[in-house]
Design a protein around this motif. Structure first.
Motif, PDB file in Angstrom:
ATOM      1  N   VAL A  45       0.863  -1.174   0.000  1.00  0.00           N
ATOM      2  CA  VAL A  45       0.000   0.000   0.000  1.00  0.00           C
ATOM      3  C   VAL A  45       0.898   1.221   0.000  1.00  0.00           C
ATOM      4  O   VAL A  45       1.751   1.364   0.884  1.00  0.00           O
ATOM      5  N   GLY A  46       0.729   2.096  -0.984  1.00  0.00           N
ATOM      6  CA  GLY A  46       1.587   3.278  -1.004  1.00  0.00           C
ATOM      7  C   GLY A  46       1.022   4.414  -1.825  1.00  0.00           C
ATOM      8  O   GLY A  46       0.004   4.276  -2.519  1.00  0.00           O
ATOM      9  N   PHE A  47       1.694   5.530  -1.704  1.00  0.00           N
ATOM     10  CA  PHE A  47       1.354   6.729  -2.448  1.00  0.00           C
ATOM     11  C   PHE A  47       2.473   7.073  -3.420  1.00  0.00           C
ATOM     12  O   PHE A  47       3.655   6.953  -3.072  1.00  0.00           O
ATOM     13  N   TYR A  48       2.088   7.487  -4.600  1.00  0.00           N
ATOM     14  CA  TYR A  48       2.994   8.130  -5.541  1.00  0.00           C
ATOM     15  C   TYR A  48       2.404   9.498  -5.820  1.00  0.00           C
ATOM     16  O   TYR A  48       1.206   9.613  -6.102  1.00  0.00           O
ATOM     17  N   MET A  49       3.236  10.521  -5.728  1.00  0.00           N
ATOM     18  CA  MET A  49       2.777  11.891  -5.953  1.00  0.00           C
ATOM     19  C   MET A  49       3.575  12.492  -7.110  1.00  0.00           C
ATOM     20  O   MET A  49       4.762  12.182  -7.284  1.00  0.00           O
ATOM     21  N   LEU A  50       2.901  13.355  -7.877  1.00  0.00           N
ATOM     22  CA  LEU A  50       3.618  14.042  -8.953  1.00  0.00           C
ATOM     23  C   LEU A  50       4.691  14.934  -8.342  1.00  0.00           C
ATOM     24  O   LEU A  50       4.449  15.636  -7.357  1.00  0.00           O
ATOM     25  N   ASP A  51       5.857  14.911  -8.932  1.00  0.00           N
ATOM     26  CA  ASP A  51       6.966  15.757  -8.498  1.00  0.00           C
ATOM     27  C   ASP A  51       6.626  17.203  -8.851  1.00  0.00           C
ATOM     28  O   ASP A  51       6.417  17.516 -10.027  1.00  0.00           O
ATOM     29  N   PRO A  52       6.539  18.095  -7.876  1.00  0.00           N
ATOM     30  CA  PRO A  52       6.178  19.487  -8.184  1.00  0.00           C
ATOM     31  C   PRO A  52       7.195  20.187  -9.093  1.00  0.00           C
ATOM     32  O   PRO A  52       6.850  21.147  -9.774  1.00  0.00           O
ATOM     33  N   MET A  53       8.423  19.677  -9.158  1.00  0.00           N
ATOM     34  CA  MET A  53       9.446  20.258 -10.023  1.00  0.00           C
ATOM     35  C   MET A  53       9.468  19.620 -11.408  1.00  0.00           C
ATOM     36  O   MET A  53      10.090  20.140 -12.319  1.00  0.00           O
ATOM     37  N   ASP A  54       8.790  18.475 -11.548  1.00  0.00           N
ATOM     38  CA  ASP A  54       8.752  17.763 -12.821  1.00  0.00           C
ATOM     39  C   ASP A  54       7.481  16.917 -12.860  1.00  0.00           C
ATOM     40  O   ASP A  54       7.486  15.761 -12.432  1.00  0.00           O
TER      41      ASP A  54
END
Length: 157
Positions: A45-54
Motif C-alpha cells: 500500500v503506497g502513495f505516488y505523488m507528482l513531483d512538483p518540479m517535474d
C-alpha cells in the motif's frame, strides 16, 4: 466483520485523523498503515505523488510493504503512469498479462491504482498490490476512491 464494515471503519478512522494530522505526509503514513493492518490481501500500500518540479514524474511517498526500486516513475510508464495519464482508476486482475506492469515483486499478482485530485487536477495516487489474482473488485474501487477523495480534500484546505 464484513469487508464493507472494515472499509467503513478505515474510512472513519482516516476522516477522524485528517482533522488532526500535522501535515499530508502524516495523513499518508496513517492511511497506509491503517489499510495494510486491516486488509491482509492488500500486500503493498503506497502513495505516488507528482513531483512538483517535474510533473512528468511520480515520486514514491509513504508506503507499507516490501521495499521497491521504483521510487520515481515517469507518467508514461507502468500502471501508475497509466492511472495519471487516464485520470481514472486502473485495475489489473493479472499483472503478468499487462505489458504496462513494472515488476516490483515476483509475488504481486494484481494491482489497483486510484488517482488523487486537488481542485480537479490529478496530483498523485494510491497504489495497492496484492499477491492474489483478481483481488480488487468494485467494492475495493469505491473504498479506495473515497480514500483518494479524502486525501484531495485534506490538500484543498
Amino acid at each position: 466483520m464484513t469487508q464493507e464494515a472494515v472499509f467503513k471503519e478505515i474510512l472513519s478512522a482516516i476522516a477522524h485523523y485528517s482533522g488532526t494530522a500535522q501535515d499530508f505526509a502524516a495523513l499518508q503514513q496513517f492511511t497506509v498503515k491503517r489499510i495494510a493492518d486491516r486488509l491482509p490481501y492488500y500486500n503493498w500500500v503506497g502513495f505516488y505523488m507528482l513531483d512538483p518540479m517535474d510533473e512528468s514524474m511520480l515520486v514514491l511517498g509513504p508506503f507499507h510493504g516490501a521495499p521497491t526500486e521504483h521510487t520515481r516513475i515517469p507518467v508514461t510508464q507502468g500502471i501508475c503512469g497509466a492511472a495519471v495519464a487516464q485520470g481514472e482508476t486502473v485495475i489489473v486482475e493479472d499483472v503478468t498479462a499487462d505489458p504496462r506492469y513494472l515488476a516490483c515483486s515476483i509475488e504481486t499478482r494484481s494491482e489497483i491504482v486510484v488517482p488523487i485530485r486537488v481542485h480537479g487536477e490529478v496530483i498523485g495516487e494510491i497504489d495497492i498490490d496484492s499477491h492474489e489474482l483478481a483481488a480488487f473488485g468494485s467494492e475495493d474501487r469505491g473504498f479506495l476512491e473515497q480514500c483518494a477523495e479524502m486525501m484531495g480534500q485534506f490538500l484543498e484546505r
